[in-house]
Design a protein around this motif. Structure first.
Motif, PDB file in Angstrom:
ATOM      1  N   UNK A 346      36.593  40.286  39.515  1.00 52.68           N
ATOM      2  CA  UNK A 346      37.705  40.431  38.339  1.00 52.68           C
ATOM      3  C   UNK A 346      38.104  41.642  37.994  1.00 52.68           C
ATOM      4  N   UNK A 347      39.380  41.565  37.473  1.00 51.23           N
ATOM      5  CA  UNK A 347      39.934  42.892  36.948  1.00 51.23           C
ATOM      6  C   UNK A 347      40.016  42.832  35.377  1.00 51.23           C
ATOM      7  N   UNK A 348      39.659  43.709  34.725  1.00 52.81           N
ATOM      8  CA  UNK A 348      39.964  43.843  33.447  1.00 52.81           C
ATOM      9  C   UNK A 348      41.080  44.790  33.219  1.00 52.81           C
ATOM     10  N   UNK A 349      41.989  44.773  32.338  1.00 52.48           N
ATOM     11  CA  UNK A 349      43.096  45.592  32.136  1.00 52.48           C
ATOM     12  C   UNK A 349      43.311  45.747  30.524  1.00 52.48           C
ATOM     13  N   UNK A 350      43.472  46.882  30.013  1.00 51.64           N
ATOM     14  CA  UNK A 350      43.747  47.276  28.526  1.00 51.64           C
ATOM     15  C   UNK A 350      45.178  47.779  28.603  1.00 51.64           C
ATOM     16  N   UNK A 351      45.895  47.284  27.438  1.00 47.83           N
ATOM     17  CA  UNK A 351      47.085  47.936  27.369  1.00 47.83           C
ATOM     18  C   UNK A 351      47.562  48.305  25.716  1.00 47.83           C
TER      19      UNK A 351
END
Ligand SMILES: C[S@@+](CC[C@H](N)C(=O)[O-])C[C@H]1O[C@@H](n2cnc3c(N)ncnc32)[C@H](O)[C@@H]1O
Length: 355
Positions: A346-351
């Protein structure tokens, strides 16, 4: 697992139960196949555009394929009830604490693993009390429920087109759970296409969280543009989705693989793809989550499905449907475990919305 008459009957139709030697052999072969496939595309430095796919073009999602995909979600509620964790009914990876360095052997229940995922999301997305949060693609409402229970003054809007999932939220949560009172929780049953079509105003949210949504999104750029519109300045958006570590061309469109049978119109983006979307919102961090976490989750689902088989078959599932679910669990599991979970996870991305 004791062999009931029904399990024997399924076996005579070449449908093999969880942990049976036949199924384990099949899963081993599948894992080897995926391992070879991941090796083949290791360090592939091409972009999706090189294979005729772009996450910068077109509609946010393909409505017609999503309709079919939602049929999958709308299958018998009873089936989901049988295998998902009992408290939150999360239909995404639970977090068992597996990283590239650690593979904890202690037994964490599926229920705890789903709570540990929520805790990880809370930490990474910097969620705290008093925030106004959008849970986009909320499934059976598990994340919303956990946040409402954990933070007494958060407010949540949850969006989901699925009839069976929103029915669960309306029937089992709203009105039954104190935390789900109208002043704190609003459910919108709809596809998310644009903020305007759902009458959501600009600068509404402190946090937008999507868990398992990006696999359904065709135009990530357009999604990010809409999310930026709805976020307050200084607000943050967090995505959690299945990714391949390297770009695997046939995974860019489910139609190229057997996955289309289960999720038509879906995309498995390479880990780096969401990071390219740094235009409307600024990427501030990202993490690859080891695939053995999802392997353990699906393995627990698969085991629970077979524990309930006497209840499910034939009352709720035909023999073909049992076969389909069984293959679905085995297929998904064996995509995650090659290379100890480092190729597919899984990828986790924070913007952040900076202006
Ligand atoms: C894999 S499930 C994950 C559900 C939930 N977030 C969880 O973790 O259990 C993906 C969810 O996204 C929803 N979904 C798919 N496309 C959507 C769209 N365009 N707008 C809103 N929800 C969508 C599906 O109905 C489903 O509930």
């Amino acid at each position: 697992m004791n062999e009931s008459e029904k399990i024997k009957n399924l076996k005579s139709n070449n449908i093999y139960s969880y942990d049976s030697p036949e199924l384990l052999k099949f899963e081993k072969q599948m894992s080897r196949y995926f391992e070879r496939e991941y090796k083949r595309w290791e360090n592939n430095s091409n972009l999706p555009e090189d294979y005729g796919v772009s996450s910068f073009d077109g509609d946010i999602a393909k409505q017609e394929t999503l309709n079919v995909s939602v049929d999958h979600y709308d299958e018998e509620y009873k089936v989901y009830r049988s295998f998902l964790d009992s408290d939150y009914m999360a239909y995404t990876m639970g977090y068992y604490g597996v990283t590239s360095d650690e593979n904890p052997s202690h037994k964490i229940t599926l229920e705890q693993a789903q709570i540990d995922k929520y805790k990880l999301i809370i930490e990474r997305a910097d969620i705290h009390d008093g925030q106004h949060i959008l849970d986009l693609g909320c499934g059976f409402g598990g994340l919303s429920r956990y946040l409402l229970e954990t933070f007494p003054t958060v407010n949540i809007v949850a969006i989901n087109p699925s009839e069976i999932q929103t029915n669960h939220i309306r029937n089992e949560l709203v009105g039954k759970e104190n935390s789900f009172d109208d002043s704190r929780f609003k459910l919108i049953q709809s596809f998310f296409n644009t903020a305007e079509s759902l009458d959501i105003s600009q600068n509404s949210f402190d946090r937008i969280i999507t868990v398992g949504l990006l696999e359904h999104i065709t135009n990530i750029d357009l999604l990010q543009k809409n999310l930026s519109y709805m976020l307050k300045v200084g607000g943050k958006c967090f995505h959690h989705c299945i990714v391949s570590r390297d770009l695997i061309p046939q995974y860019l469109n489910a139609e190229n693989t057997i996955m289309a049978q289960y999720y038509p119109g879906a995309h498995i983006w390479p880990y780096n793809e969401p990071k390219r979307h740094d235009n409307h919102l600024q990427l501030t961090d990202s993490w690859f989550v080891n695939g053995m976490n999802y392997w353990r989750t699906i393995d627990a689902w698969h085991k629970r499905f077979w524990i309930s088989i006497d209840e499910l078959y034939p009352k709720y599932l035909s023999i073909e449907e049992v076969d389909n679910w069984n293959k679905y669990f085995s297929l998904c599991k064996t995509m995650f475990n090659p290379n100890s979970g480092e190729s597919y996870g899984n990828g986790h991305y924070l913007y952040e919305k900076v202006k």
